[in-house]
Design an enzyme around this catalytic site. Structure first.
Site, PDB file in Angstrom:
ATOM      1  N   PRO A 137       1.016  -1.159   0.045  1.00 50.97           N
ATOM      2  CA  PRO A 137      -0.040   0.040  -0.024  1.00 50.97           C
ATOM      3  C   PRO A 137       0.957   1.324   0.078  1.00 50.97           C
ATOM      4  O   PRO A 137       0.588   2.378  -0.508  1.00 50.97           O
ATOM      5  CB  PRO A 137      -0.840  -0.045   1.231  1.00 50.97           C
ATOM      6  CG  PRO A 137      -0.796  -1.587   1.865  1.00 50.97           C
ATOM      7  CD  PRO A 137       0.484  -2.041   0.991  1.00 50.97           C
ATOM      8  N   GLU A 191      -0.911  -9.476   7.690  1.00 54.24           N
ATOM      9  CA  GLU A 191      -0.569  -8.150   8.128  1.00 54.24           C
ATOM     10  C   GLU A 191       0.436  -7.739   7.316  1.00 54.24           C
ATOM     11  O   GLU A 191       0.765  -6.323   7.555  1.00 54.24           O
ATOM     12  CB  GLU A 191      -0.457  -7.934   9.563  1.00 54.24           C
ATOM     13  CG  GLU A 191      -1.761  -8.191  10.422  1.00 54.24           C
ATOM     14  CD  GLU A 191      -2.942  -7.524   9.865  1.00 54.24           C
ATOM     15  OE1 GLU A 191      -4.001  -7.981   9.549  1.00 54.24           O
ATOM     16  OE2 GLU A 191      -2.916  -6.194   9.639  1.00 54.24           O
ATOM     17  N   ARG A 234       0.901  -5.953 -22.086  1.00 53.38           N
ATOM     18  CA  ARG A 234       0.136  -5.588 -23.322  1.00 53.38           C
ATOM     19  C   ARG A 234       1.446  -4.368 -24.223  1.00 53.38           C
ATOM     20  O   ARG A 234       1.154  -4.539 -25.497  1.00 53.38           O
ATOM     21  CB  ARG A 234      -1.137  -4.293 -22.978  1.00 53.38           C
ATOM     22  CG  ARG A 234      -1.997  -4.993 -22.128  1.00 53.38           C
ATOM     23  CD  ARG A 234      -2.942  -4.155 -21.866  1.00 53.38           C
ATOM     24  NE  ARG A 234      -3.886  -3.409 -23.104  1.00 53.38           N
ATOM     25  CZ  ARG A 234      -3.714  -2.360 -23.660  1.00 53.38           C
ATOM     26  NH1 ARG A 234      -2.519  -1.598 -23.181  1.00 53.38           N
ATOM     27  NH2 ARG A 234      -4.303  -2.216 -24.614  1.00 53.38           N
ATOM     28  N   ASP A 293      -2.518   2.377 -29.034  1.00 58.09           N
ATOM     29  CA  ASP A 293      -3.844   2.036 -28.266  1.00 58.09           C
ATOM     30  C   ASP A 293      -4.837   3.264 -28.406  1.00 58.09           C
ATOM     31  O   ASP A 293      -4.461   4.312 -28.283  1.00 58.09           O
ATOM     32  CB  ASP A 293      -3.455   1.866 -26.876  1.00 58.09           C
ATOM     33  CG  ASP A 293      -4.002   0.268 -26.287  1.00 58.09           C
ATOM     34  OD1 ASP A 293      -5.000   0.089 -27.368  1.00 58.09           O
ATOM     35  OD2 ASP A 293      -3.743  -0.057 -25.314  1.00 58.09           O
TER      36      ASP A 293
HETATM   37  C1  4FN Z   1      -4.312   3.362   2.793  1.00 57.53           C
HETATM   38  C2  4FN Z   1      -4.660   1.821   2.205  1.00 57.53           C
HETATM   39  C3  4FN Z   1      -4.068   1.914   0.816  1.00 57.53           C
HETATM   40  C4  4FN Z   1      -6.006   1.861   1.860  1.00 57.53           C
HETATM   41  C5  4FN Z   1      -4.173   1.090   3.063  1.00 57.53           C
HETATM   42  C6  4FN Z   1      -3.556   1.116   4.463  1.00 57.53           C
HETATM   43  C7  4FN Z   1      -2.829   0.184   5.214  1.00 57.53           C
HETATM   44  C8  4FN Z   1      -3.059  -1.400   4.655  1.00 57.53           C
HETATM   45  C9  4FN Z   1      -3.802  -1.464   3.512  1.00 57.53           C
HETATM   46  C10 4FN Z   1      -3.891  -2.824   2.994  1.00 57.53           C
HETATM   47  O1  4FN Z   1      -4.739  -2.985   1.864  1.00 57.53           O
HETATM   48  N1  4FN Z   1      -3.072  -3.920   3.707  1.00 57.53           N
HETATM   49  C11 4FN Z   1      -3.308  -4.989   3.382  1.00 57.53           C
HETATM   50  C12 4FN Z   1      -2.229  -5.560   2.138  1.00 57.53           C
HETATM   51  N2  4FN Z   1      -2.506  -4.637   1.024  1.00 57.53           N
HETATM   52  C13 4FN Z   1      -1.624  -4.571   0.015  1.00 57.53           C
HETATM   53  O2  4FN Z   1      -1.027  -5.583  -0.338  1.00 57.53           O
HETATM   54  C14 4FN Z   1      -2.400  -3.434  -1.152  1.00 57.53           C
HETATM   55  C15 4FN Z   1      -3.148  -2.821  -0.955  1.00 57.53           C
HETATM   56  C16 4FN Z   1      -3.678  -1.734  -1.846  1.00 57.53           C
HETATM   57  C17 4FN Z   1      -2.854  -1.631  -2.733  1.00 57.53           C
HETATM   58  C18 4FN Z   1      -1.860  -2.531  -3.284  1.00 57.53           C
HETATM   59  N3  4FN Z   1      -1.010  -2.556  -4.262  1.00 57.53           N
HETATM   60  O3  4FN Z   1      -0.307  -3.598  -4.029  1.00 57.53           O
HETATM   61  C19 4FN Z   1      -0.332  -4.313  -2.882  1.00 57.53           C
HETATM   62  C20 4FN Z   1      -1.452  -3.432  -2.256  1.00 57.53           C
HETATM   63  C21 4FN Z   1      -2.331  -7.265   1.655  1.00 57.53           C
HETATM   64  C22 4FN Z   1      -2.107  -7.962   2.742  1.00 57.53           C
HETATM   65  C23 4FN Z   1      -0.619  -7.737   3.362  1.00 57.53           C
HETATM   66  C24 4FN Z   1      -0.752  -6.345   3.627  1.00 57.53           C
HETATM   67  C25 4FN Z   1      -0.844  -5.446   2.599  1.00 57.53           C
HETATM   68  C26 4FN Z   1      -4.242  -0.420   2.846  1.00 57.53           C
END
Ligand code: 4FN
Length: 240
Positions: A88, A116, A153, A168
């Site tokens: 995130p 987590e 792509r 595209d």
């Molecule tokens: C402020 C915000 C973004 C809402 C936010 C803040 C805190 C936690 C999360 C969240 O989703 N934690 C869970 C988690 N997410 C992701 O991996 C993830 C989320 C979003 C876009 C991504 N792009 O790649 C990977 C992404 C998956 C489980 C392992 C820990 C990470 C989200």
């Protein structure tokens, strides 16, 4: 181009790459998709990959040993690959980043989070963090699949001859104009006459106008100041 996923759920990745355009690209040898599972680098009977967080708190954190052992193995297989941790807090994916990756000539190692998240020490082995956007997800696998899809792509031969990602229709940076196909009349709704006129100059200007109208209404942030001014006669700021 090779895509290697460090993931606890390889079947999720394999499933995503086993359809349609990505499947055809793989069978044509244009992309190679493979996975390394950190669970294969555990040595305890329970094959433990996660543990409770120091400092307390709910949920579990991915242990560094299995993840780093898997990343090391991945880097052995693809020494010049870019190691991207999907999380995130990464920079947010947009088309310009996809193009940067596609034109880099590099292979990619995607590190996918779960539970987590990662033990912080895993990031020592990571070149960069990337996020697909601000929403809470259950894992990093689907984000990694999205990045692979977007990059693929741009690989010559992946898309049909009709359009390559470079030319595209999405390349205008505007939203798409309304699309129609047969029948002309569907439940009383007719295809706009102009699209059946055969007058391609008229069709192209209709389409551009529709794209600009849709973008102004739904995604004004995609418009340049000049485009906005052209459309509304108002600049988003007062000219001196
Ligand atoms: C402020 C915000 C973004 C809402 C936010 C803040 C805190 C936690 C999360 C969240 O989703 N934690 C869970 C988690 N997410 C992701 O991996 C993830 C989320 C979003 C876009 C991504 N792009 O790649 C990977 C992404 C998956 C489980 C392992 C820990 C990470 C989200």
């Amino acid at each position: 181009m090779k895509f290697l996923f460090v993931t606890l759920f390889p079947e999720q990745i394999e499933q995503a790459a086993s359809h349609s355009i990505l499947q055809r690209a793989a069978s044509k040898g244009l992309i190679k998709v493979s996975c390394i599972n950190p669970r294969d680098f555990t040595h305890d009977v329970h094959r433990t990959v996660d543990d409770s967080p120091f400092g307390g708190g709910a949920g579990m954190v991915l242990k560094p040993e299995p993840m780093v052992a898997a990343i090391r193995k991945a880097k052995e297989q693809l020494p010049n690959a870019r190691v991207i941790a999907m999380c995130p807090g990464g920079r947010t994916l947009k088309q310009s980043i996809v193009e940067e990756y596609a034109h880099s000539g590099q292979d990619f190692i995607f590190v996918c989070g779960h539970y987590e998240g990662f033990d912080e020490r895993i990031f020592y082995w990571v070149d960069e963090k990337l996020s697909i956007g601000d929403y809470v997800l259950t894992g990093g696998e689907m984000p990694a699949i999205i990045v692979m899809d977007a990059i693929s792509r741009f690989i010559p031969g992946v898309l049909g001859k009709i359009e390559s990602a470079e030319e595209d229709s999405f390349r205008t940076g505007l939203l798409e104009y309304p699309q129609y196909t047969r029948p002309v009349n569907f439940e009383g709704m007719e295809v706009p006459e102009v699209l059946r006129s055969g007058n391609h100059a008229l069709i192209n200007s209709w389409r551009l106008k529709q794209s600009l109208k849709a973008t102004l209404a739904l995604r004004p942030d995609l418009l340049s100041a000049e485009q906005k001014e052209l459309l509304t006669g108002r600049l988003p700021y007062k000219m001196k």
